[in-house]
Design an enzyme around this catalytic site. Structure first.
Site, PDB file in Angstrom:
ATOM      1  N   ARG A  32       0.834  -1.201   0.000  1.00 41.78           N
ATOM      2  CA  ARG A  32       0.000   0.000   0.000  1.00 41.78           C
ATOM      3  C   ARG A  32       0.874   1.259   0.000  1.00 41.78           C
ATOM      4  O   ARG A  32       1.887   1.320   0.707  1.00 41.78           O
ATOM      5  CB  ARG A  32      -0.951  -0.013   1.199  1.00 41.78           C
ATOM      6  CG  ARG A  32      -1.952  -1.148   1.087  1.00 41.78           C
ATOM      7  CD  ARG A  32      -3.120  -1.064   2.023  1.00 41.78           C
ATOM      8  NE  ARG A  32      -3.875  -2.320   1.950  1.00 41.78           N
ATOM      9  CZ  ARG A  32      -4.826  -2.590   1.058  1.00 41.78           C
ATOM     10  NH1 ARG A  32      -5.165  -1.672   0.161  1.00 41.78           N
ATOM     11  NH2 ARG A  32      -5.434  -3.760   1.047  1.00 41.78           N
ATOM     12  N   ASN A  91       4.499   6.340 -13.705  1.00 43.70           N
ATOM     13  CA  ASN A  91       5.137   7.637 -13.920  1.00 43.70           C
ATOM     14  C   ASN A  91       6.593   7.392 -14.310  1.00 43.70           C
ATOM     15  O   ASN A  91       7.273   6.565 -13.685  1.00 43.70           O
ATOM     16  CB  ASN A  91       5.060   8.485 -12.645  1.00 43.70           C
ATOM     17  CG  ASN A  91       3.627   8.831 -12.276  1.00 43.70           C
ATOM     18  OD1 ASN A  91       2.810   9.117 -13.144  1.00 43.70           O
ATOM     19  ND2 ASN A  91       3.313   8.794 -10.995  1.00 43.70           N
ATOM     20  N   VAL A 100      10.162   8.162  -7.097  1.00 44.13           N
ATOM     21  CA  VAL A 100      11.003   7.054  -6.625  1.00 44.13           C
ATOM     22  C   VAL A 100      11.583   6.323  -7.845  1.00 44.13           C
ATOM     23  O   VAL A 100      10.831   5.796  -8.670  1.00 44.13           O
ATOM     24  CB  VAL A 100      10.190   6.076  -5.754  1.00 44.13           C
ATOM     25  CG1 VAL A 100      11.081   4.929  -5.281  1.00 44.13           C
ATOM     26  CG2 VAL A 100       9.571   6.798  -4.555  1.00 44.13           C
ATOM     27  N   HIS A 104       7.674   1.197 -10.826  1.00 45.58           N
ATOM     28  CA  HIS A 104       6.474   0.785 -10.095  1.00 45.58           C
ATOM     29  C   HIS A 104       5.230   1.159 -10.877  1.00 45.58           C
ATOM     30  O   HIS A 104       5.224   2.136 -11.628  1.00 45.58           O
ATOM     31  CB  HIS A 104       6.418   1.435  -8.699  1.00 45.58           C
ATOM     32  CG  HIS A 104       6.609   2.914  -8.685  1.00 45.58           C
ATOM     33  ND1 HIS A 104       7.856   3.503  -8.828  1.00 45.58           N
ATOM     34  CD2 HIS A 104       5.737   3.938  -8.557  1.00 45.58           C
ATOM     35  CE1 HIS A 104       7.732   4.813  -8.769  1.00 45.58           C
ATOM     36  NE2 HIS A 104       6.440   5.110  -8.621  1.00 45.58           N
ATOM     37  N   HIS A 106       1.252   2.058 -10.121  1.00 43.06           N
ATOM     38  CA  HIS A 106       0.234   2.386  -9.128  1.00 43.06           C
ATOM     39  C   HIS A 106      -1.079   1.731  -9.538  1.00 43.06           C
ATOM     40  O   HIS A 106      -1.482   1.840 -10.701  1.00 43.06           O
ATOM     41  CB  HIS A 106      -0.034   3.894  -9.087  1.00 43.06           C
ATOM     42  CG  HIS A 106       1.137   4.756  -8.734  1.00 43.06           C
ATOM     43  ND1 HIS A 106       1.228   5.413  -7.517  1.00 43.06           N
ATOM     44  CD2 HIS A 106       2.248   5.104  -9.433  1.00 43.06           C
ATOM     45  CE1 HIS A 106       2.341   6.136  -7.492  1.00 43.06           C
ATOM     46  NE2 HIS A 106       2.974   5.963  -8.645  1.00 43.06           N
TER      47      HIS A 106
HETATM   48  P1  DGP Z   1       5.924   8.191  -8.139  1.00 46.55           P
HETATM   49  O1  DGP Z   1       5.636   9.672  -8.162  1.00 46.55           O
HETATM   50  O2  DGP Z   1       5.218   7.469  -9.262  1.00 46.55           O
HETATM   51  O3  DGP Z   1       7.407   7.886  -8.088  1.00 46.55           O
HETATM   52  O4  DGP Z   1       5.248   7.649  -6.823  1.00 46.55           O
HETATM   53  C1  DGP Z   1       5.953   7.254  -5.684  1.00 46.55           C
HETATM   54  C2  DGP Z   1       4.966   6.826  -4.653  1.00 46.55           C
HETATM   55  O5  DGP Z   1       5.661   6.161  -3.617  1.00 46.55           O
HETATM   56  C3  DGP Z   1       4.159   7.948  -4.005  1.00 46.55           C
HETATM   57  O6  DGP Z   1       2.780   7.779  -4.304  1.00 46.55           O
HETATM   58  C4  DGP Z   1       4.406   7.780  -2.504  1.00 46.55           C
HETATM   59  C5  DGP Z   1       5.004   6.399  -2.395  1.00 46.55           C
HETATM   60  N1  DGP Z   1       5.996   6.239  -1.332  1.00 46.55           N
HETATM   61  C6  DGP Z   1       7.100   7.012  -1.142  1.00 46.55           C
HETATM   62  N2  DGP Z   1       7.801   6.572  -0.083  1.00 46.55           N
HETATM   63  C7  DGP Z   1       7.123   5.482   0.386  1.00 46.55           C
HETATM   64  C8  DGP Z   1       7.358   4.582   1.475  1.00 46.55           C
HETATM   65  O7  DGP Z   1       8.347   4.682   2.208  1.00 46.55           O
HETATM   66  N3  DGP Z   1       6.440   3.588   1.647  1.00 46.55           N
HETATM   67  C9  DGP Z   1       5.338   3.459   0.843  1.00 46.55           C
HETATM   68  N4  DGP Z   1       4.499   2.446   1.109  1.00 46.55           N
HETATM   69  N5  DGP Z   1       5.097   4.272  -0.195  1.00 46.55           N
HETATM   70  C10 DGP Z   1       5.986   5.289  -0.414  1.00 46.55           C
END
Ligand code: DGP
Length: 120
Positions: A32, A91, A100, A104, A106
């Protein structure tokens, strides 16, 4: 762009940071999102070291790429969101809004998600 082993998802894969896992096997982890943008917001990541969709589809074996996307839809079914529908988002890079640098997808669901791209 070379892969940064210090990115947050690499740390999650190594177990250095906890996560709320919804699915895991030897190739993928789904967990999640820490900052959900919808009632259901799950991230699906390959366990291999890929920065984005770009190098994943270029460098990973075709079977790995195929299985990954099969698993994205299987995880959506496991979450029970396939009936009402969902959005799968990847993204890529700066203009894509990627924060990140570990590939990944979403899965966002649980309410009508509106137009595809928010207007600035
Ligand atoms: P993007 O912008 O597509 O790189 O989305 C990165 C997503 O990662 C963002 O929706 C928040 C999520 N995220 C960032 N750090 C963490 C974390 O430490 N744990 C979790 N579960 N999600 C994270």
């Amino acid at each position: 762009m070379s892969y940064d082993r210090d990115n947050i998802f690499a740390k999650i894969l190594r177990g250095e940071i906890p996560n709320d896992t919804v699915y895991e096997d030897d190739e993928v982890l789904a967990f999640r999102d820490i900052s959900p943008q919808a009632p259901v917001h799950v991230l699906v990541i390959p366990k291999g070291e890929y920065v984005s969709l770009d190098d994943f589809t270029r460098d990973a074996p075709a079977e790995v790429v195929g299985r990954f996307f099969e698993k994205v839809s299987a995880i959506a079914r496991q979450l029970g969101v396939d009936g009402d529908g969902y959005r799968a988002i990847a993204n890529i890079g700066q203009n894509g809004g990627q924060l990140v640098p570990h590939f990944h997808v979403h899965i966002c669901a649980g309410r009508p998600l509106g137009r595809m791209i928010a207007r600035e």
